[in-house]
Design a protein around this motif. Structure first.
Motif, PDB file in Angstrom:
ATOM      1  N   ILE A  95     -58.788   4.106 -13.837  1.00 36.21           N
ATOM      2  CA  ILE A  95     -59.317   2.898 -13.208  1.00 36.21           C
ATOM      3  C   ILE A  95     -58.327   2.277 -12.235  1.00 36.21           C
ATOM      4  CG2 ILE A  95     -60.825   2.389 -15.155  1.00 36.21           C
ATOM      5  CD1 ILE A  95     -58.797   0.324 -16.091  1.00 36.21           C
ATOM      6  N   GLY A  96     -57.128   2.850 -12.131  1.00 38.95           N
ATOM      7  CA  GLY A  96     -56.136   2.310 -11.216  1.00 38.95           C
ATOM      8  C   GLY A  96     -54.786   2.964 -11.444  1.00 38.95           C
ATOM      9  N   VAL A  97     -53.779   2.483 -10.730  1.00 37.31           N
ATOM     10  CA  VAL A  97     -52.420   2.998 -10.882  1.00 37.31           C
ATOM     11  C   VAL A  97     -51.447   1.817 -10.905  1.00 37.31           C
ATOM     12  CG1 VAL A  97     -52.889   5.225  -9.804  1.00 37.31           C
ATOM     13  CG2 VAL A  97     -52.155   3.294  -8.382  1.00 37.31           C
ATOM     14  N   LEU A  98     -50.328   2.039 -11.532  1.00 36.35           N
ATOM     15  CA  LEU A  98     -49.261   1.048 -11.573  1.00 36.35           C
ATOM     16  C   LEU A  98     -48.045   1.662 -10.879  1.00 36.35           C
ATOM     17  CD1 LEU A  98     -48.498  -1.757 -12.621  1.00 36.35           C
ATOM     18  CD2 LEU A  98     -47.746  -0.694 -14.748  1.00 36.35           C
ATOM     19  N   PHE A  99     -47.578   1.010  -9.798  1.00 41.37           N
ATOM     20  CA  PHE A  99     -46.505   1.568  -8.966  1.00 41.37           C
ATOM     21  C   PHE A  99     -45.308   0.624  -8.977  1.00 41.37           C
ATOM     22  CE2 PHE A  99     -44.296   1.944  -4.887  1.00 41.37           C
ATOM     23  CZ  PHE A  99     -44.051   3.314  -4.832  1.00 41.37           C
ATOM     24  N   LEU A 100     -44.130   1.209  -9.089  1.00 39.46           N
ATOM     25  CA  LEU A 100     -42.899   0.423  -9.113  1.00 39.46           C
ATOM     26  C   LEU A 100     -41.840   1.156  -8.294  1.00 39.46           C
ATOM     27  CD1 LEU A 100     -41.729  -2.162 -10.465  1.00 39.46           C
ATOM     28  CD2 LEU A 100     -40.832  -0.691 -12.265  1.00 39.46           C
ATOM     29  N   ASP A 101     -41.134   0.407  -7.409  1.00 41.42           N
ATOM     30  CA  ASP A 101     -40.080   1.052  -6.613  1.00 41.42           C
ATOM     31  C   ASP A 101     -38.873   0.125  -6.518  1.00 41.42           C
ATOM     32  OD1 ASP A 101     -40.155  -0.706  -4.227  1.00 41.42           O
ATOM     33  OD2 ASP A 101     -42.155   0.142  -3.928  1.00 41.42           O
ATOM     34  N   ARG A 102     -37.755   0.673  -6.076  1.00 38.89           N
ATOM     35  CA  ARG A 102     -36.546  -0.130  -5.860  1.00 38.89           C
ATOM     36  C   ARG A 102     -35.762   0.462  -4.694  1.00 38.89           C
ATOM     37  NH1 ARG A 102     -33.231   0.116 -11.268  1.00 38.89           N
ATOM     38  NH2 ARG A 102     -32.025  -1.445 -10.091  1.00 38.89           N
ATOM     39  N   THR A 103     -35.030  -0.395  -4.027  1.00 38.80           N
ATOM     40  CA  THR A 103     -34.263   0.030  -2.856  1.00 38.80           C
ATOM     41  C   THR A 103     -32.790   0.228  -3.163  1.00 38.80           C
ATOM     42  OG1 THR A 103     -33.929  -2.298  -2.223  1.00 38.80           O
ATOM     43  CG2 THR A 103     -35.834  -1.139  -1.264  1.00 38.80           C
ATOM     44  N   SER A 104     -32.389  -0.178  -4.360  1.00 42.78           N
ATOM     45  CA  SER A 104     -30.970  -0.028  -4.731  1.00 42.78           C
ATOM     46  C   SER A 104     -30.647   1.430  -5.012  1.00 42.78           C
ATOM     47  CB  SER A 104     -30.673  -0.879  -5.971  1.00 42.78           C
ATOM     48  OG  SER A 104     -29.360  -0.650  -6.415  1.00 42.78           O
ATOM     49  N   THR A 105     -29.466   1.845  -4.592  1.00 43.14           N
ATOM     50  CA  THR A 105     -29.045   3.233  -4.799  1.00 43.14           C
ATOM     51  C   THR A 105     -28.134   3.402  -6.004  1.00 43.14           C
ATOM     52  OG1 THR A 105     -27.157   2.897  -3.329  1.00 43.14           O
ATOM     53  CG2 THR A 105     -29.197   3.712  -2.338  1.00 43.14           C
ATOM     54  N   ASP A 106     -27.701   2.273  -6.606  1.00 44.03           N
ATOM     55  CA  ASP A 106     -26.728   2.382  -7.688  1.00 44.03           C
ATOM     56  C   ASP A 106     -27.349   2.729  -9.033  1.00 44.03           C
ATOM     57  OD1 ASP A 106     -28.032   0.013  -7.848  1.00 44.03           O
ATOM     58  OD2 ASP A 106     -26.286  -1.150  -8.505  1.00 44.03           O
ATOM     59  N   LYS A 107     -28.633   2.468  -9.193  1.00 41.71           N
ATOM     60  CA  LYS A 107     -29.240   2.714 -10.485  1.00 41.71           C
ATOM     61  C   LYS A 107     -30.682   3.172 -10.312  1.00 41.71           C
ATOM     62  CE  LYS A 107     -29.799   0.709 -15.078  1.00 41.71           C
ATOM     63  NZ  LYS A 107     -29.722  -0.510 -15.903  1.00 41.71           N
ATOM     64  N   PRO A 108     -30.912   4.435 -10.135  1.00 46.46           N
ATOM     65  CA  PRO A 108     -32.278   4.950  -9.997  1.00 46.46           C
ATOM     66  C   PRO A 108     -33.030   4.875 -11.340  1.00 46.46           C
ATOM     67  CG  PRO A 108     -30.738   6.761 -10.127  1.00 46.46           C
ATOM     68  CD  PRO A 108     -29.893   5.516 -10.042  1.00 46.46           C
ATOM     69  N   PHE A 109     -34.348   4.977 -11.255  1.00 46.06           N
ATOM     70  CA  PHE A 109     -35.159   4.965 -12.465  1.00 46.06           C
ATOM     71  C   PHE A 109     -34.873   6.195 -13.313  1.00 46.06           C
ATOM     72  CE2 PHE A 109     -38.130   2.412  -9.708  1.00 46.06           C
ATOM     73  CZ  PHE A 109     -37.925   1.210 -10.367  1.00 46.06           C
ATOM     74  N   THR A 110     -35.004   6.006 -14.632  1.00 45.15           N
ATOM     75  CA  THR A 110     -34.749   7.085 -15.575  1.00 45.15           C
ATOM     76  C   THR A 110     -36.033   7.451 -16.318  1.00 45.15           C
ATOM     77  OG1 THR A 110     -34.219   5.583 -17.398  1.00 45.15           O
ATOM     78  CG2 THR A 110     -32.407   6.197 -15.906  1.00 45.15           C
ATOM     79  N   GLU A 111     -35.948   8.472 -17.139  1.00 44.89           N
ATOM     80  CA  GLU A 111     -37.089   8.860 -17.961  1.00 44.89           C
ATOM     81  C   GLU A 111     -37.477   7.737 -18.923  1.00 44.89           C
ATOM     82  OE1 GLU A 111     -39.068  11.464 -17.973  1.00 44.89           O
ATOM     83  OE2 GLU A 111     -38.082  12.429 -16.270  1.00 44.89           O
ATOM     84  N   ASP A 112     -36.493   7.006 -19.437  1.00 45.47           N
ATOM     85  CA  ASP A 112     -36.802   5.876 -20.322  1.00 45.47           C
ATOM     86  C   ASP A 112     -37.578   4.798 -19.570  1.00 45.47           C
ATOM     87  OD1 ASP A 112     -35.553   7.104 -22.424  1.00 45.47           O
ATOM     88  OD2 ASP A 112     -33.626   6.064 -22.113  1.00 45.47           O
ATOM     89  N   ASP A 113     -37.199   4.567 -18.309  1.00 44.09           N
ATOM     90  CA  ASP A 113     -37.938   3.601 -17.501  1.00 44.09           C
ATOM     91  C   ASP A 113     -39.392   4.042 -17.301  1.00 44.09           C
ATOM     92  OD1 ASP A 113     -35.686   2.003 -17.163  1.00 44.09           O
ATOM     93  OD2 ASP A 113     -35.041   3.114 -15.388  1.00 44.09           O
ATOM     94  N   LEU A 114     -39.566   5.348 -17.098  1.00 43.86           N
ATOM     95  CA  LEU A 114     -40.919   5.882 -16.897  1.00 43.86           C
ATOM     96  C   LEU A 114     -41.758   5.728 -18.171  1.00 43.86           C
ATOM     97  CD1 LEU A 114     -42.905   7.329 -15.036  1.00 43.86           C
ATOM     98  CD2 LEU A 114     -41.972   9.513 -15.855  1.00 43.86           C
ATOM     99  N   ASP A 115     -41.137   5.983 -19.329  1.00 43.21           N
ATOM    100  CA  ASP A 115     -41.847   5.813 -20.602  1.00 43.21           C
ATOM    101  C   ASP A 115     -42.270   4.354 -20.796  1.00 43.21           C
ATOM    102  OD1 ASP A 115     -41.556   8.482 -21.162  1.00 43.21           O
ATOM    103  OD2 ASP A 115     -39.763   8.214 -22.417  1.00 43.21           O
TER     104      ASP A 115
END
Length: 291
Positions: free
Chosen positions: A32-52
């Motif tokens: 029924i939709g999607v949830l999108f999240l992004d960031r512009t910082s290069t010091d801390k990219p998203f991790t698998e835990d963040d995805l969970d």
């Protein structure tokens, strides 16, 4: 440089360095939709835990959206049912709601079908009303209409409309049954019985008689009106004849047309009152009374 983003001009434009996207599931194969999240910082990219974590949030969001949609659907269905119950018996409302579930909406498009039309009217009510306060007139009519409408619904009829101090009811629309004429006559007889009981509760100066006319045949049934307002009703010569029969009836008498007679003669005691000329018709119509 990640080749997967070579065509993503927006990613480059906004300087997105890390992104996650999870679906909002309604069912296994229904998104029924999607949830999108992004960031512009290069010091801390998203991790698998963040995805969970985002996936868990997405599941909760999907549940919340579904519950909200379900509540709105229930509210709308309740409103539709309440509107339908003003004119149709509970059994007819159930059939209309079932039709809605199966077809995705209630369709009451005009169509030609066989039906039995009943008219009832209070005799001399204008004189009675002249001696009463308007609020008392309204209360008297409301009590009377409530009793009569319950009888129409009890016998599976549809309340077409109130006409002044009269009632128009239809048996056979929107759904046709083999015993529509029989149920209409039964309703008419029950109306006379209930009216007698009702009069016993009133002072003599407020008592009145009623008369009933019933006719059977082909009608055009459906939503009729303008783009601003549509009403479910039936049209045709059958309706006109039923109305004329009601005006010819004597106090506390039920008059029926020839086709109604053919369908109910084996169930009720009837008697011919002869052929009568009806307003708007060239040929005479044989009329019967239900005893």
């Amino acid at each position: 440089v990640d080749a997967r983003f070579s065509s993503g001009e927006s990613i480059q434009l906004y300087g997105i360095r890390s992104a996650m996207c999870v679906p909002l599931w309604r069912h296994r194969d229904d998104i029924i939709g999607v949830l999108f999240l992004d960031r512009t910082s290069t010091d801390k990219p998203f991790t698998e835990d963040d995805l969970d974590l985002l996936f868990a949030i997405g599941n909760q969001a999907a549940i919340g959206i579904q519950q909200s949609r379900l509540q709105e659907k229930i509210r709308q269905e309740s409103q539709i049912r309440n509107n339908l119950m003003r004119f149709h018996s509970p059994a007819v409302v159930d059939m209309l709601m079932k039709q809605s579930y199966q077809s995705g909406g209630i369709t009451l498009a005009t169509q030609e079908q066989k039906a039995t039309v009943l008219f009832s009217d209070i005799i001399g009510f204008t004189k009675i009303a002249e001696r009463m306060h308007p609020s008392e007139v309204a209360q008297l009519l409301n009590d009377y209409f409530s009793r009569m409408t319950d009888i129409v619904f009890e016998h599976g009829g549809t309340l077409d409309k109130y006409i002044g101090d009269g009632i128009m009811a239809v048996f056979g629309a929107p759904f046709t049954r083999e015993d529509d004429a029989k149920r209409a006559v039964m309703a008419g007889k029950k109306m006379l019985e209930e009216q007698t009981r009702f009069m016993e509760e009133l002072p003599p100066e407020r008592r009145f008689d009623i008369r009933v006319g019933i006719n059977t045949g082909m009608v055009v049934a459906g939503n009729i009106g303008s783009i601003r307002r549509l009403d479910y009703t039936v049209l045709g010569d059958v309706v006109n004849v039923a109305a004329r029969l009601e005006t010819l009836a004597q106090p506390n008498q039920i008059l029926i047309g020839p086709e109604t007679y053919q369908e109910v003669k084996d169930f009720f005691i009837t008697e011919s009152v002869g052929k009568k000329s009806l307003k708007g018709r060239e040929t005479e119509v044989e009329i019967f009374q239900v005893l």
